[in-house]
Design an enzyme around this catalytic site. Structure first.
Site, PDB file in Angstrom:
ATOM      1  N   GLY A 263     145.505 102.661  44.760  1.00  0.00           N
ATOM      2  CA  GLY A 263     144.651 103.265  43.756  1.00  0.00           C
ATOM      3  C   GLY A 263     143.271 102.644  43.784  1.00  0.00           C
ATOM      4  N   ALA A 264     143.237 101.319  43.884  1.00  0.00           N
ATOM      5  CA  ALA A 264     141.968 100.596  43.921  1.00  0.00           C
ATOM      6  C   ALA A 264     142.249  99.163  44.338  1.00  0.00           C
ATOM      7  CB  ALA A 264     141.279 100.633  42.549  1.00  0.00           C
ATOM      8  N   MET A 265     141.179  98.417  44.616  1.00  0.00           N
ATOM      9  CA  MET A 265     141.308  97.041  45.090  1.00  0.00           C
ATOM     10  C   MET A 265     140.230  96.178  44.472  1.00  0.00           C
ATOM     11  SD  MET A 265     142.930  94.902  46.874  1.00  0.00           S
ATOM     12  CE  MET A 265     142.464  93.177  46.888  1.00  0.00           C
ATOM     13  N   GLU A 266     140.628  94.985  44.033  1.00  0.00           N
ATOM     14  CA  GLU A 266     139.778  94.129  43.212  1.00  0.00           C
ATOM     15  C   GLU A 266     138.891  93.179  43.997  1.00  0.00           C
ATOM     16  OE1 GLU A 266     143.738  91.712  43.413  1.00  0.00           O
ATOM     17  OE2 GLU A 266     143.134  93.815  43.379  1.00  0.00           O
ATOM     18  N   HIS A 299     141.496  97.496  34.980  1.00  0.00           N
ATOM     19  CA  HIS A 299     142.460  96.661  35.708  1.00  0.00           C
ATOM     20  C   HIS A 299     141.776  95.883  36.825  1.00  0.00           C
ATOM     21  CE1 HIS A 299     146.528  95.805  37.405  1.00  0.00           C
ATOM     22  NE2 HIS A 299     145.841  95.773  38.537  1.00  0.00           N
ATOM     23  N   GLU A 300     141.000  96.582  37.657  1.00  0.00           N
ATOM     24  CA  GLU A 300     140.381  95.895  38.789  1.00  0.00           C
ATOM     25  C   GLU A 300     139.313  94.917  38.322  1.00  0.00           C
ATOM     26  OE1 GLU A 300     142.065  96.215  41.324  1.00  0.00           O
ATOM     27  OE2 GLU A 300     143.104  98.059  40.815  1.00  0.00           O
ATOM     28  N   HIS A 303     140.911  91.730  37.082  1.00  0.00           N
ATOM     29  CA  HIS A 303     141.367  90.878  38.180  1.00  0.00           C
ATOM     30  C   HIS A 303     140.353  89.789  38.521  1.00  0.00           C
ATOM     31  CE1 HIS A 303     145.230  91.927  39.746  1.00  0.00           C
ATOM     32  NE2 HIS A 303     144.952  93.191  39.994  1.00  0.00           N
ATOM     33  N   GLU A 322     149.369  90.666  39.233  1.00  0.00           N
ATOM     34  CA  GLU A 322     149.504  92.080  38.905  1.00  0.00           C
ATOM     35  C   GLU A 322     150.148  92.314  37.539  1.00  0.00           C
ATOM     36  OE1 GLU A 322     147.890  94.158  40.309  1.00  0.00           O
ATOM     37  OE2 GLU A 322     147.459  93.350  42.288  1.00  0.00           O
TER      38      GLU A 322
END
Length: 863
Positions: A263-266, A299-300, A303, A322
């Site tokens: 979905g996405a990456m931090e 969320h990201e 992080h 997570e």
């Protein structure tokens, strides 16, 4: 026969890396099919003298290697398909390697690859090793300086941290140099290069620093990133207020990418998002999309502290970042969207994904003890159950002690790669409580079952409540420990008025009895309020008590839960051949009264209208017969639709929006209720209802309403459905994210010809199995969201899925592996179906050259 058996990685085998990588300098000469990467590592020995340096590396063409300026000969190192090993190295040295890679051929979408003519990276969990030779593990933290060179056609050259230098080069090329001042593991490295539009803003932190914010998107798409940018600013402010966490760089960037496995990456300072979770405008995004964008952006960003500033010692600790960050983003969404409605949505998702996971052979602990591919453990257990564990910790300790423990964690472990044990130790120290038994939540798989019985003494006006727990055996864990389970309980009178406010009862052993004095009458017990623990609950309550809770429980989660329980019982009774028609009428009447409650939020009423899903119902029976469940649920839907038809039509009209679209929670709630009415009216498809649904679809000004109407028409079927599908495709065929939804809604076709439709769509000109979004929309949508048709008695659905797994495994093992789960629960189904599912799993497992990702899950599913 398979000749090579991959060996698992075990938590018990963890050893620190014997070298420190003090600094990492990367130089990229970008070219689509022949990118050169030069890595300069400052290395210091921290382990035993004489130990070899072993670096991960896959699909790399080594061009040169040198230590302290001296080139190494081929006999001075060993190179295989997975690592570079140098036996004789000094205690302190500089290692320089040059490799060549082919981003354009990288269809696995891990490491450096091309997407839409741009360079992009995804390095979590183990993608960095496909970029250069490096100790690709989360406990090796280094400070990175990155120089990127490319043709000027690749307009923006982005990486982590702060931009230090940029300029033009000869030959129509240019460069940029980035420095990240914070040490990070390799999985947080990011690079993006390409032509992009940018939406800019800034944010002033609580200490007065100004942070530049930039969101990079496809040309012409900047306006669709406005909501994501607004969500980012709200997330930054909320994290300061709720957790005291301030952003630490002067620049924060987000890039939208169409081809993305996650979905996405931090990545530190440079988040990379799947476009579907970043771009939104009313015509091209549903309210669910807006909610997800808000949640995932948060969320990201969160992080940055829970994952970046403090990261995992090893991948077995994945829940440490997570689960904790999901808890934080759920808390943020609760404040943005309403606590009760958000809690219901979170629990629905938990039960649909994680409870189902716990019920099958792929059940695993929140902190697993071994794996073949860590990619396979990005699961609902790690994320959603991990978040529930954090929530229970807060419930048990109280808000103040929980905050003190989290503050201590941030203070003590900032800049470190750490463990779950260290995390829990901070809360034990801050609260002064012994939390040793709590750790079993991380080590033990399975969903606990809690039973509640009670006895009321009218003469003494006293209530005794007995709680007991049991967790069924799971693979490798035949005997389960008792867990500390917080059960929040309140009491109501028979007329629905409160008798006793909520109180947390902590069940720590196999059973516990509490006695409450001063209970003036035989109470209605409202247990597990707010879903205070991720368990299944059974009680000895009378059936009539559920109607009291459904009508009057001040805990809105339990009010919704009571309605779900009533509906579940009625559906399962029909499925068992013993329908309760009187009960069905009573339930419909109670639902009608709940819909007329002027104090209830429309979003909450929309949730009340949704019956338990077929997946949720399947968890309540053994063995599972999906066809029977589907039929029984459909009959109750039809009965309710007939009983409440006029009321549903009236509410549908009353919820009609008459102003400019707004994605706020109140407006979204009105649309949710309006579309829930249309969905239920489709169960009674007489002419007036069909006309109303067609009108709903044709008049839709926002995609939420268009999709609600399209989904309802698919349930109706026939000419109105096909006309609407054709119109939708004609209008949106050039909008990839909207077209994904067109594929997805058809994957859930309830008609007996659903698989025929899906097979036809796999040959559609707009279908691309290489794009994870499009592939998941159709194939995973059919296997996971259309149980009655996926579990067709012929086994054709199973054959289709196995074929898709094998086809995709050849170029994207991560996406392929995620399709194994729908077959993994074969033991829970009636034998005729279970045998067919098992055979397809065996067929998949027997294929030569299967990826570790698919092999691991198929093997576990068959054990």
């Amino acid at each position: 026969m398979r000749t090579e058996t991959p060996q698992p990685i075990r938590l018990s085998d963890y050893r620190p890396f014997p070298f420190e990588i003090e600094t990492t300098q990367l130089s990229f000469q970008l070219a689509p099919s022949a990118t050169r990467v030069t890595a300069t590592l400052k290395v210091r020995r921290t382990g035993a003298a004489g130990e070899a340096l072993a670096l991960n590396g896959e699909r790399l063409t080594l061009k040169s290697i040198a230590i302290d300026g001296q080139a190494l000969n081929a006999n001075q190192y060993e190179l295989d398909d997975e690592r570079l090993t140098i036996a004789d190295v000094p205690d302190v040295f500089e290692l320089v390697t040059e490799v060549e890679i082919d981003p354009s051929a990288n269809k696995a979408l891990m490491g450096l690859y091309m997407s839409g003519g741009r360079f992009c990276t995804q390095c979590e969990a183990e993608g960095f090793r496909t970029i250069t030779f490096f100790p690709d593990r989360p406990d090796v933290l280094s400070r990175y300086t990155v120089r990127i060179e490319a043709d000027q056609a690749f307009e923006h050259l982005l990486s982590n941290g702060n931009l230090m230098e940029a300029g033009e080069l000869d030959g129509g090329r240019h460069y940029a140099v980035w420095n990240d001042p914070f040490p990070k593991p390799a999985y947080l490295f990011a690079l993006v290069a390409g032509r992009l539009d940018v939406l800019e803003d800034d944010f002033v932190t609580m200490s007065g620093r100004t942070v530049a914010l930039k969101v990079f998107v496809d040309p012409g798409q900047a306006s669709r990133a406005a909501y994501a940018l607004d969500a980012l600013k709200r997330s930054m402010k909320w994290d300061e207020e709720a957790f005291g966490r301030e952003y630490d760089l002067d620049l924060f960037m987000i890039v939208a990418v169409r081809d993305f496995n996650f979905g996405a990456m931090e990545n530190k300072g440079l988040n990379i998002f799947n476009s579907s979770l970043l771009l939104a405008e009313p015509e091209t995004a549903t309210d669910f999309d807006y909610e997800r964008i808000e949640s995932v952006v948060a969320h990201e960003y969160f992080h940055n502290w829970t994952g970046n500033r403090i990261t995992c010692r090893d991948w077995f600790q994945l829940c440490l970042k997570e689960g904790l960050t999901v808890f934080r983003d759920q808390s943020f969404s609760a404040d943005m969207r309403g606590a009760a409605v958000q809690r219901i949505k979170d629990v629905k998702a938990l039960r649909a994904r994680q409870f189902a996971e716990d019920a099958g052979p792929l059940a695993h602990a929140v902190r697993p003890s071994s794996y073949l591919k860590i990619d396979n453990f990005y699961t609902a257990t790690i994320y959603e159950k991990g978040a529930e564990i954090i929530r229970m910790l807060k419930t048990i300790l109280g808000a103040d002690a929980f905050r003190a423990g989290l503050d201590l964690y941030f203070e003590r472990h900032d800049g470190e790669a750490t463990t779950v044990e260290a995390f829990i130790a901070c809360f034990a120290e801050a609260s002064g409580r012994d939390l040793n038994s709590f750790f079993a939540w991380y080590e033990q798989a399975g969903t606990p079952s809690v039973s509640l019985t009670h006895a009321y003494d009218a003469a003494a006006k006293a209530l005794s409540i007995t709680l007991s727990q049991k967790t069924a055996p799971t693979s490798g864990q035949p005997v389960k420990k008792a867990l500390p389970i917080p059960v929040t309980i309140g009491l109501l009178a028979q007329d629905g008025s409160p008798l006793r406010d909520s109180e947390v009862v902590l069940l720590e052993g196999d059973s516990l009895t509490v006695r409450w004095e001063g209970v003036e009458e035989a109470p209605v017990i409202s247990a597990l309020r707010g879903f205070s623990a991720p368990v299944t609950l059974t009680t000895d309550a009378r059936p009539a008590d559920a109607y009291v809770l459904f009508a009057a429980d001040p805990d809105l989660f339990n009010r919704w839960e009571a309605g779900q329980g009533l509906a579940r019982g009625l559906i399962l009774a029909r499925a068992a051949g013993t329908p309760d028609e009187v009960g069905e009428e009573r339930y419909a009447e109670a639902l009608g009264r709940a819909l007329d409650d002027p104090a209830a939020d429309p979003a909450f009423k929309a949730l009340l209208l949704a019956l338990p899903s077929e997946g949720d119902l399947a968890l309540a029976v053994d063995p599972v017969d999906p066809a029977t469940i589907h039929e029984a649920r459909g009959l109750l839907r039809a009965r309710i639709a007939v009983h409440l038809g006029e009321q549903l039509a009236r509410i549908h009209g009353a919820m009609q929006g008459d102003g400019e679209f707004s994605p706020d929670a109140a407006s979204a709630g009105r649309r949710a209720l309006r579309n829930a009415c249309v969905d239920l009216l489709a169960a009674d498809p007489h002419a007036d209802n069909v006309q109303r649904i067609v009108g709903h679809f044709e008049a839709a000004a926002a995609l939420t309403d268009a999709m609600g109407g399209l989904s309802a028409l698919l349930a109706v079927g026939g000419e109105p459905c096909e006309t609407a599908l054709a119109a939708f495709h004609a209008k949106w065929r050039h909008e990839p994210l909207v077209l994904d939804k067109w594929f997805s809604v058809q994957a859930r076709d309830p008609s007996p010809d659903a698989l025929k439709r899906v097979l036809t769509l796999t040959e559609h000109a707009d279908f691309d199995a290489g794009n994870p979004n499009r592939f998941r929309a159709l194939v995973q949508g059919f296997a996971s969201a259309n149980p009655a048709r996926f579990h067709d008695a012929s086994g054709a659905g199973y054959r289709f899925l196995a074929d898709q797994i094998l086809a995709v495994d050849g170029f994207n093992p991560m996406t392929a592996a995620r399709l194994v789960e729908p077959l993994g629960g074969w033991r829970r189904y009636v034998p005729a179906l279970g045998d067919l599912m098992r055979r397809e799993l065996e067929r998949v497992k027997a294929v030569q050259g299967l990826s570790k990702n698919v092999l691991e899950l198929a093997t576990r599913a068959l054990e």
